[in-house]
Structures are given as structure tokens and as C-alpha cells.
Design a protein around this motif. Structure first.
Motif, PDB file in Angstrom:
ATOM      1  N   HIS A   1       1.029  -1.337  -0.118  1.00 24.63           N
ATOM      2  CA  HIS A   1       0.121  -0.025   0.046  1.00 24.63           C
ATOM      3  C   HIS A   1       0.924   1.154  -0.091  1.00 24.63           C
ATOM      4  O   HIS A   1       0.442   2.381  -0.491  1.00 24.63           O
ATOM      5  N   ALA A   2       2.011   1.282   0.697  1.00 23.22           N
ATOM      6  CA  ALA A   2       2.968   2.426   0.753  1.00 23.22           C
ATOM      7  C   ALA A   2       3.396   2.950  -0.510  1.00 23.22           C
ATOM      8  O   ALA A   2       3.566   4.015  -0.685  1.00 23.22           O
ATOM      9  N   LYS A   3       3.107   1.994  -1.680  1.00 25.78           N
ATOM     10  CA  LYS A   3       3.915   2.316  -2.981  1.00 25.78           C
ATOM     11  C   LYS A   3       2.430   2.483  -3.927  1.00 25.78           C
ATOM     12  O   LYS A   3       3.005   3.034  -5.196  1.00 25.78           O
ATOM     13  N   VAL A   4       1.524   2.451  -3.155  1.00 22.50           N
ATOM     14  CA  VAL A   4       0.251   2.686  -4.387  1.00 22.50           C
ATOM     15  C   VAL A   4      -0.272   4.106  -4.098  1.00 22.50           C
ATOM     16  O   VAL A   4      -0.870   4.343  -3.325  1.00 22.50           O
ATOM     17  N   ARG A   5       0.209   5.018  -5.103  1.00 18.35           N
ATOM     18  CA  ARG A   5      -0.601   6.566  -4.860  1.00 18.35           C
ATOM     19  C   ARG A   5      -0.401   7.301  -6.189  1.00 18.35           C
ATOM     20  O   ARG A   5       0.283   6.481  -7.116  1.00 18.35           O
ATOM     21  N   GLY A   6      -1.148   8.029  -6.500  1.00 16.98           N
ATOM     22  CA  GLY A   6      -1.243   8.823  -7.552  1.00 16.98           C
ATOM     23  C   GLY A   6      -2.376   9.985  -7.598  1.00 16.98           C
ATOM     24  O   GLY A   6      -2.456  10.434  -6.685  1.00 16.98           O
ATOM     25  N   THR A   7      -2.876  10.358  -8.775  1.00 15.72           N
ATOM     26  CA  THR A   7      -3.866  11.417  -9.089  1.00 15.72           C
ATOM     27  C   THR A   7      -4.985  10.792  -9.634  1.00 15.72           C
ATOM     28  O   THR A   7      -4.958  10.140 -10.529  1.00 15.72           O
ATOM     29  N   LEU A   8      -6.029  11.421  -9.079  1.00 19.78           N
ATOM     30  CA  LEU A   8      -7.313  10.943  -9.763  1.00 19.78           C
ATOM     31  C   LEU A   8      -7.677  11.616 -10.992  1.00 19.78           C
ATOM     32  O   LEU A   8      -6.918  12.922 -11.343  1.00 19.78           O
ATOM     33  N   PRO A   9      -8.478  11.557 -11.879  1.00 20.41           N
ATOM     34  CA  PRO A   9      -8.547  12.208 -13.206  1.00 20.41           C
ATOM     35  C   PRO A   9      -8.938  13.691 -12.722  1.00 20.41           C
ATOM     36  O   PRO A   9      -8.571  14.653 -13.614  1.00 20.41           O
ATOM     37  N   ASP A  10      -9.532  14.294 -11.544  1.00 18.52           N
ATOM     38  CA  ASP A  10      -9.785  15.464 -11.415  1.00 18.52           C
ATOM     39  C   ASP A  10      -8.828  16.214 -10.744  1.00 18.52           C
ATOM     40  O   ASP A  10      -8.734  17.379 -10.423  1.00 18.52           O
ATOM     41  N   GLY A  11      -7.572  15.510 -10.528  1.00 22.57           N
ATOM     42  CA  GLY A  11      -6.393  16.129  -9.955  1.00 22.57           C
ATOM     43  C   GLY A  11      -6.103  15.853  -8.408  1.00 22.57           C
ATOM     44  O   GLY A  11      -5.157  16.190  -7.972  1.00 22.57           O
ATOM     45  N   THR A  12      -7.314  15.088  -7.961  1.00 25.30           N
ATOM     46  CA  THR A  12      -7.268  14.972  -6.297  1.00 25.30           C
ATOM     47  C   THR A  12      -5.918  13.682  -6.225  1.00 25.30           C
ATOM     48  O   THR A  12      -6.222  12.806  -6.863  1.00 25.30           O
ATOM     49  N   PRO A  13      -5.085  13.860  -5.298  1.00 20.64           N
ATOM     50  CA  PRO A  13      -4.219  12.766  -4.965  1.00 20.64           C
ATOM     51  C   PRO A  13      -4.984  11.778  -4.060  1.00 20.64           C
ATOM     52  O   PRO A  13      -5.843  11.945  -3.651  1.00 20.64           O
ATOM     53  N   TYR A  14      -4.330  10.595  -4.475  1.00 19.23           N
ATOM     54  CA  TYR A  14      -4.811   9.433  -3.569  1.00 19.23           C
ATOM     55  C   TYR A  14      -3.784   8.394  -3.214  1.00 19.23           C
ATOM     56  O   TYR A  14      -2.599   8.598  -3.945  1.00 19.23           O
TER      57      TYR A  14
END
Length: 311
Positions: A118-131
């Protein structure tokens, strides 16, 4: 001479191992030092012990989870969902088995491994919100979608009379795993789960990415063609188990005849698997729990004292 039905039973066992993993090896059980976080009298040992209902509930859980933009993005951006959705189901099955029936050290290893992923799974949603997969609120969503689906499947296909107090105990027990994964404010009763779903439904979305991930899940081919009919039943049973609001978001509409076929079929599949899987993870864990209880009773038994006769 082989016992009647032994070849058929072994064939079923082999198919199950190809689908969900596991070896059926009692060596692992002999090395377990305790009965884990819950033990043989727990509600979760019962709920997680039936393979057919867990298959259907696990697929339902994925269909619910992907309605959350953060959960969907993690699958879309960080997994080979088009080619290996069965691998995701297998990993989930191994995690559930390990944290339910493993000893405390084994269960914690599973949890630590997932936290590291989980610590490596991150990114940005299509609307620009980070997850981030280790976001506490997102972890709560994934957990609630999962355990509510497992419980719904157990009630439909194993024990419709499972007492309400035991249902709440199941949710209370499994909340411990969610908290160890990093979830917060985890619902611990049916009422709290219902309130939670009402509270978060405004955050849920269905779009072309949800549709593609759902299609990939429901069109996956099992590792062996012989398991295809069982998987088809599980897929329809999973659709049927969805909460009404989730089914509407996905646009699933099973006809009454198809719904009845799914329910009757999965009930029959469950009976067949229970007949075949005499050495399931639950069965092995219960044998080991009985051995540990026997060892404990011997260790705590009072020693016999020789008394000299009174003169």
C-alpha cells in the motif's frame, strides 16, 4: 482400493488450488504457535470457512470497492486487472485465510506485507485529487465493502439463521484487521455499516473506467476450463448479492430466472465443495486448535503427588 468418490474429491481439490492457491499442507499448521487473533470459537472462523460463499462475496466486494474513485484508481493505475484479475482474487483469499486461521505472527506478516504494498500505491485521480492506498479513510471503505459482502454471502448460502448478535461479533472481530492495516473509525455492527454506507455514497462514482474494470473482473477465465461453470455461477451470485444502490450504479439487472439459477446453483456448488474440501484451511486450523488445547491442558494439569502411608 480407493475410497468411493476419492478421485472426484481430489479433482475438485486440485481445481480449487489452481483457483485460490494453497497447498493443503499440515506442516504449516504444526508450526503454528497459537490460534491467532480470533480462535476457533470466533464468528469469523465460521464466516470465512465456506469457500463457495466466500468466492461470491469476494467478487461482490470488488464490485462495491471499485465504486470509490480512490479504490478504482489503485486498480487502474497499479495492477494488471485486464490480464490477472483471478490473481487479485487469489491474493485476497490467501490474505483472508492467513489473517483468519494463521497464528498471530503469521497474520501480522500478512498485514505487514499488505501495508508495504500500500505504501507504494499512490497517484492522482482524473480530477487532480491525490490518492494513496494507505489513506485511512480509503482503507475503511475497502474493509467495509469486503466484510459486508462476505457476511451477506454467508447469510444467503450457509446460515440464514446466523444470529444478529453473531453478525455484529463478526464485524467487531474483523475490524481488528482493518485497524492493523491502518483504517480508522471502522464500523463494528450492522447498524454502523448501514450508517457508514449512507454517509459515503455521495463520494461514489461510476464511469467508463469502472465499467471496464467490472467487465474485466466478470469476464475472467479461471486457470482451468473445468472451473468455468463454477465461476459463471459465482459471478451471477455476486451480482445478486450487491446492495440495491450498488447494483443500480453498475446497471446490473438479473432476470428472476437467472437470479434463481444463480442461487440454486451456488447452493449446490457449496454443498459439493463442502463434501470435497475435508482438508480446508478451516479444517486444518481447527485440528491444530484442538491439538494446542490438548497440549495446554496437559501443561496445566496438576502433578500427581506420591503420599507415604500414614503409620
Amino acid at each position: 482400493m480407493s475410497a468411493p468418490g476419492s478421485h472426484l474429491r481430489q479433482a475438485v481439490v486440485d481445481q480449487v488450488r489452481r483457483l485460490v492457491g494453497g497447498t493443503g499442507d499440515d506442516t504449516v499448521e504444526r508450526n503454528r504457535a497459537d490460534t491467532g487473533f480470533f480462535g476457533p470459537d470466533s464468528a469469523c472462523w465460521k464466516v470465512h470457512g465456506d469457500l463457495a460463499s466466500m468466492m461470491a462475496g469476494g467478487i461482490t466486494a470488488l464490485l462495491v470497492q471499485m465504486l470509490h474513485p480512490g479504490a478504482l484508481a489503485g486498480v487502474w493505475d497499479h495492477s494488471n486487472f485486464r490480464g490477472d484479475m483471478t490473481g487479485r482474487l487469489r491474493n485476497t483469499a490467501l490474505f483472508i485465510a492467513g489473517t483468519t486461521y494463521g497464528d498471530r505472527a503469521e497474520a501480522q506478516r500478512h498485514i505487514d506485507r499488505v501495508r508495504a504494498i500500500h505504501a507504494k500505491v499512490r497517484g492522482t485521480l482524473p480530477d487532480g485529487t491525490p490518492y494513496s492506498a494507505d489513506d485511512p479513510d480509503l482503507l475503511t471503505w475497502v474493509h467495509v465493502a469486503e466484510v459486508s459482502s462476505f457476511l451477506a454471502a454467508y447469510l444467503r448460502y450457509v446460515d440464514p439463521a446466523f444470529p444478529p448478535a453473531e453478525q455484529d461479533r463478526y464485524l467487531r472481530e474483523t475490524a481488528e484487521i482493518a485497524r492493523r492495516l491502518g483504517a480508522v473509525e471502522v464500523p463494528e455492527s450492522r447498524a454502523e455499516v448501514e450508517a457508514y454506507f449512507r454517509r459515503v455514497r455521495g463520494q461514489l462514482r461510476y464511469d467508463h473506467r469502472t465499467r471496464e474494470v467490472a467487465r474485466a473482473l466478470l469476464s475472467q477465465k479461471p486457470p482451468s476450463g473445468a472451473a468455468a461453470p463454477a465461476m459463471a455461477l459465482a459471478f451471477d451470485a455476486a451480482r445478486d448479492l450487491l446492495p440495491d444502490w450498488a447494483a443500480r450504479m453498475h446497471g446490473f439487472r438479473l432476470s428472476p430466472a437467472r437470479r434463481l439459477t444463480a442461487r440454486l446453483g451456488l447452493n449446490a456448488l457449496g454443498r459439493g465443495l463442502r463434501w470435497a474440501l475435508t482438508n480446508s484451511a478451516e479444517a486444518r486450523a481447527r485440528r491444530r486448535a484442538a491439538e494446542l488445547a490438548q497440549l495446554d491442558s496437559r501443561a496445566t494439569a496438576p502433578l500427581a503427588v506420591d503420599r507415604a502411608p500414614v503409620a
